[in-house]
Design an enzyme around this catalytic site. Structure first.
Site, PDB file in Angstrom:
ATOM      1  N   GLU A   1       0.815  -1.213   0.000  1.00 22.15           N
ATOM      2  CA  GLU A   1       0.000   0.000   0.000  1.00 22.15           C
ATOM      3  C   GLU A   1       0.849   1.264   0.000  1.00 22.15           C
ATOM      4  O   GLU A   1       0.500   2.244  -0.652  1.00 22.15           O
ATOM      5  CB  GLU A   1      -0.954   0.012   1.203  1.00 22.15           C
ATOM      6  CG  GLU A   1      -2.039  -1.069   1.162  1.00 22.15           C
ATOM      7  CD  GLU A   1      -2.963  -0.928  -0.043  1.00 22.15           C
ATOM      8  OE1 GLU A   1      -2.956   0.140  -0.689  1.00 22.15           O
ATOM      9  OE2 GLU A   1      -3.686  -1.893  -0.340  1.00 22.15           O
TER      10      GLU A   1
ATOM     11  N   TYR B   1      -6.520   6.534   3.884  1.00 23.30           N
ATOM     12  CA  TYR B   1      -6.630   5.490   2.864  1.00 23.30           C
ATOM     13  C   TYR B   1      -5.919   4.209   3.283  1.00 23.30           C
ATOM     14  O   TYR B   1      -6.499   3.107   3.254  1.00 23.30           O
ATOM     15  CB  TYR B   1      -6.067   5.963   1.502  1.00 23.30           C
ATOM     16  CG  TYR B   1      -5.815   4.767   0.624  1.00 23.30           C
ATOM     17  CD1 TYR B   1      -6.867   4.138  -0.029  1.00 23.30           C
ATOM     18  CD2 TYR B   1      -4.551   4.179   0.552  1.00 23.30           C
ATOM     19  CE1 TYR B   1      -6.668   2.980  -0.756  1.00 23.30           C
ATOM     20  CE2 TYR B   1      -4.343   3.022  -0.175  1.00 23.30           C
ATOM     21  CZ  TYR B   1      -5.403   2.424  -0.820  1.00 23.30           C
ATOM     22  OH  TYR B   1      -5.215   1.271  -1.508  1.00 23.30           O
TER      23      TYR B   1
ATOM     24  N   ASP C   1      -9.538   6.177  -2.723  1.00 26.35           N
ATOM     25  CA  ASP C   1      -8.351   6.578  -3.474  1.00 26.35           C
ATOM     26  C   ASP C   1      -8.809   7.224  -4.780  1.00 26.35           C
ATOM     27  O   ASP C   1      -9.997   7.502  -4.957  1.00 26.35           O
ATOM     28  CB  ASP C   1      -7.445   5.369  -3.728  1.00 26.35           C
ATOM     29  CG  ASP C   1      -8.039   4.437  -4.781  1.00 26.35           C
ATOM     30  OD1 ASP C   1      -9.273   4.437  -4.942  1.00 26.35           O
ATOM     31  OD2 ASP C   1      -7.264   3.724  -5.443  1.00 26.35           O
TER      32      ASP C   1
END
Length: 346
Positions: A33, A116, A134
């Site tokens: 991520e 996020y 996102d």
DNA sequence: AACTCGGGGGA
DNA sequence: TCCCCAGAGTT
């Protein structure tokens, strides 16, 4: 069928097979991520593989030198991600005995982990019902629901986060979050999406109103500023060169570069030569200055255009110089890396 | 709320 | 050229 059910079905039929989809190990999901922030899968994938190979666990990452981490990150940009990644790894090892936080709230405490990323890790690894928002999610939701609130405003951020949470599937958070992102990346693309094959082509508000290419709405960014970088590539007769670490604020923090003289505008070789004479390294010895690139290299960043000129400075000796063979051990911005690759240090 | 932080790729 | 990419941190 409901919005989220259609997405999850589409995902099961169309998802790409990616290495971080074979695991729910929070270390690996976290790493993926961070790498994928503002970065396309295609660009981030080789970096993910390299990091997993060099640092199979959070313990390996925590005990590495920052230079090693930055070197592995070289070329990917947004280097604060690498510095924060390393810092967070040390925090997890030293303060949490190597055990990753297992919920949204605690994940947020990790440096480099924002709304996020905390939502992504919490949902994918721990099945927590937290919706990710996102760039893909902004696009899918704004089009499907026909929302024109600018996404890069406080109002837009709150509105889309609330909506994302509301429409999220409550029983399959991991699949749902990945489904809506994958859908945005593959089907609901920024430009010219093929709506004829879209599972929502009978319910998408933007398609019905013919405003697919107008959504999402985003306020324009300021134009980048021009800067003028003059790098001094010192080379001594015994094959040593000079690198300096960038400290303080601004771009490329903790990366290395050749000694830099920034000028307010483009400078002539003559004027630059008289400027260079005052350089500490050249006070007590003669030198030869050679212009490397006649035409400045324009290195484009999001907020700056760097008009760059390299100068080769031949000198007799160099205090604190490093052997030119060791130059590739230092993390450098790609602008410097490209020069090193092209220039023949013999 | 505005600004800063990279580099690659698509149209 | 301009925009976008599995955003976050600082001012």
């Amino acid at each position: 069928m409901s919005f989220n059910k259609i997405l999850i079905r589409w995902y099961s039929n169309n998802k790409r097979h990616l290495p971080w989809r074979e695991t729910t190990d929070p270390y690996k999901i976290w790493l993926s991520e961070i790498i994928l922030q503002q970065t396309q899968v295609k660009q981030g994938l080789p970096y993910y593989e390299a990091f997993i190979k060099s640092f199979p666990s959070v313990f390996d990452l925590a005990k590495a030198d920052e230079n090693t981490v930055l070197k592995l990150w070289q070329g990917l940009g947004y280097y604060s991600r690498a510095r924060n990644l390393h810092s967070a790894a040390k925090y997890v090892v030293n303060e949490l005995n190597g055990v990753f936080p297992s919920n949204y709230k605690d994940l947020l405490k990790l440096k480099g982990v924002g709304d996020y990323t905390a939502s992504a890790i919490a949902s994918i690894c721990f099945n927590e019902n937290t919706a990710v928002v996102d760039g893909n999610v902004y696009r899918v939701l704004s089009r499907y629901f026909g929302i024109s609130t600018p996404i890069n405003t406080t109002k837009g951020v709150k509105e889309f986060k609330t909506l994302a949470q509301r429409v999220m599937d409550t029983r399959q958070p991991a699949d749902y979050n990945q489904a809506i992102m994958e859908f945005g990346a593959i089907q609901c693309t920024p430009k010219n999406p093929d709506c004829s094959v879209c599972p929502f082509n009978n319910s998408c508000v933007a398609l019905q109103k013919n405003v697919i290419n107008e959504l999402p709405v985003k306020l324009k960014a300021a134009k980048p500023k021009k800067k003028y970088f003059n790098f001094l590539v010192f080379i001594s007769e015994d094959g040593k060169i000079l690198l300096e670490k960038r400290v303080g604020k601004g771009i490329w923090q903790n990366l290395y570069q050749f000694p830099l003289i920034e000028t307010p505008k483009k400078i002539t070789l003559k004027r630059f030569e008289s400027l260079v004479k005052e350089h500490p390294k050249l006070k007590n010895q003669s030198f030869e200055l050679r212009l490397y690139n006649e035409e400045p290299i324009i290195h484009k960043l999001s907020h700056q255009h760097l008009h760059t000129t390299f100068y080769i400075v031949s000198v007799e000796t160099l205090d604190n110089g490093i052997p030119k063979e060791k130059i590739n051990a230092y993390p450098v911005p790609i602008l410097i890396g490209n020069f090193i690759e092209t220039f023949n240090f013999n």
